[in-house]
Design a protein around this motif. Structure first.
Motif, PDB file in Angstrom:
ATOM      1  N   GLY A  71       0.876  -1.264  -0.055  1.00 42.45           N
ATOM      2  CA  GLY A  71      -0.008   0.139  -0.117  1.00 42.45           C
ATOM      3  C   GLY A  71       0.782   1.274  -0.016  1.00 42.45           C
ATOM      4  O   GLY A  71       0.314   2.351   0.168  1.00 42.45           O
ATOM      5  N   TYR A  78      -2.118   8.224   2.521  1.00 44.34           N
ATOM      6  CA  TYR A  78      -1.720   6.850   2.569  1.00 44.34           C
ATOM      7  C   TYR A  78      -2.549   6.405   4.069  1.00 44.34           C
ATOM      8  O   TYR A  78      -3.101   5.303   4.531  1.00 44.34           O
ATOM      9  N   ASP A 129      -4.442   7.814   6.046  1.00 42.70           N
ATOM     10  CA  ASP A 129      -5.808   7.939   6.454  1.00 42.70           C
ATOM     11  C   ASP A 129      -6.625   6.980   5.782  1.00 42.70           C
ATOM     12  O   ASP A 129      -7.555   6.404   6.299  1.00 42.70           O
ATOM     13  N   SER A 130      -5.970   6.220   4.676  1.00 47.79           N
ATOM     14  CA  SER A 130      -6.902   5.086   4.069  1.00 47.79           C
ATOM     15  C   SER A 130      -6.510   3.966   5.197  1.00 47.79           C
ATOM     16  O   SER A 130      -7.474   3.125   5.299  1.00 47.79           O
ATOM     17  N   SER A 183      -8.916   4.445   8.071  1.00 47.29           N
ATOM     18  CA  SER A 183     -10.248   4.348   8.013  1.00 47.29           C
ATOM     19  C   SER A 183     -10.735   2.885   8.128  1.00 47.29           C
ATOM     20  O   SER A 183     -12.007   2.318   8.299  1.00 47.29           O
ATOM     21  N   ARG A 184      -9.582   1.957   7.906  1.00 46.61           N
ATOM     22  CA  ARG A 184     -10.013   0.394   7.990  1.00 46.61           C
ATOM     23  C   ARG A 184      -9.589  -0.101   9.422  1.00 46.61           C
ATOM     24  O   ARG A 184      -9.646  -1.191   9.623  1.00 46.61           O
TER      25      ARG A 184
END
Length: 246
Positions: free
Chosen positions: A30, A55, A57-58, A61-62
């Protein structure tokens, strides 16, 4: 060597090994944005942090809340110091290692050994599980997740790294630029940097009656916090069971 010193060194080794395992897990996953930065420079530094934040933040969010107790412990033990000036971001490792043991720990013996047992004899395979989770982002503030590859890019920009039998020059101007964005501390032994926020959880060991939280409280200190089961609830002990200094 006395037992106390040996136990402290064993605890330091456990903390460092856990942190290294976290840093190398899924290296490169990622992190496509890093291909845009073969070399970090003063000109592309701000853009690098914009991309790193996207990167992160993604990832945030998970990050899921699957275990309310572990979530609560993370929130309690990783609140960064914010007195006075603070950098723009809170920096967490990409992964946190949790070791789960299906057994009861002898608390008195563990206290004498200054922490969670470093060796448990006759452990059955189904009594031990290792989990790798994403640390929960702070409730407020901006977060970055640090990986081994990102660490390399930042370290090269800062300098002071091992080059054969010598250390390269520390680029103090670059260090000052980084400090606007994130914590920057030179490693106690030289040749490496700390870019994470402190206190930092380096590992959690959970048994049926004890949860031991290993922390690095600064670039050169650490401790172990216990949560002991009392009346079916894990209660945080008022003082660390042990601490160490490099």
């Amino acid at each position: 060597m006395n037992d106390s010193l040996f136990a402290r060194r064993e605890m330091m080794k456990r903390a460092l090994c856990a942190f290294l395992l976290v840093m190398v897990a899924f290296v490169g996953y990622g992190q496509a944005f890093l291909s845009n930065y073969p070399k970090l420079t003063r000109q592309n530094l701000d853009r690098f942090f914009v991309d790193w934040e996207a990167y992160s933040d993604s990832i945030a969010s998970r990050a899921t809340k699957n275990d309310s107790l572990m979530d609560r412990i993370q929130c309690l033990e990783t609140v960064p110091e914010t007195q006075g000036w603070a950098p723009r971001y809170v920096v967490l490792p990409r992964y946190l290692i949790i070791e789960r043991y299906d057994l009861d720990v002898d608390l008195e013996k563990a206290r004498q050994a200054l922490g969670f047992p470093s060796f448990i004899p006759d452990l059955e395979e189904n009594q031990y599980v290792v989990e790798r989770i994403t640390p929960l982002p702070p409730r407020s503030g901006r977060v970055l997740y640090l990986t081994a590859d990102i660490n390399k890019v930042l370290s090269a920009f800062a300098g002071g790294l091992e080059d054969g039998d010598r250390l390269t020059r520390i680029k103090r101007g670059n260090v000052r630029r980084l400090q606007k964005y994130l914590p920057v501390q030179y490693g106690h032994w030289g040749g490496y940097w700390w870019f994470t926020s402190f206190p930092l959880i380096t590992g959690i060991c959970r048994a049926n009656n004890l949860i031991a939280v290993m922390r690095r409280t600064s670039w050169c200190t650490g401790d172990e916090i216990w949560y002991v089961k009392e009346n079916d609830e894990f209660v945080r002990q008022p003082e660390p069971v042990s601490f160490w200094m490099e």
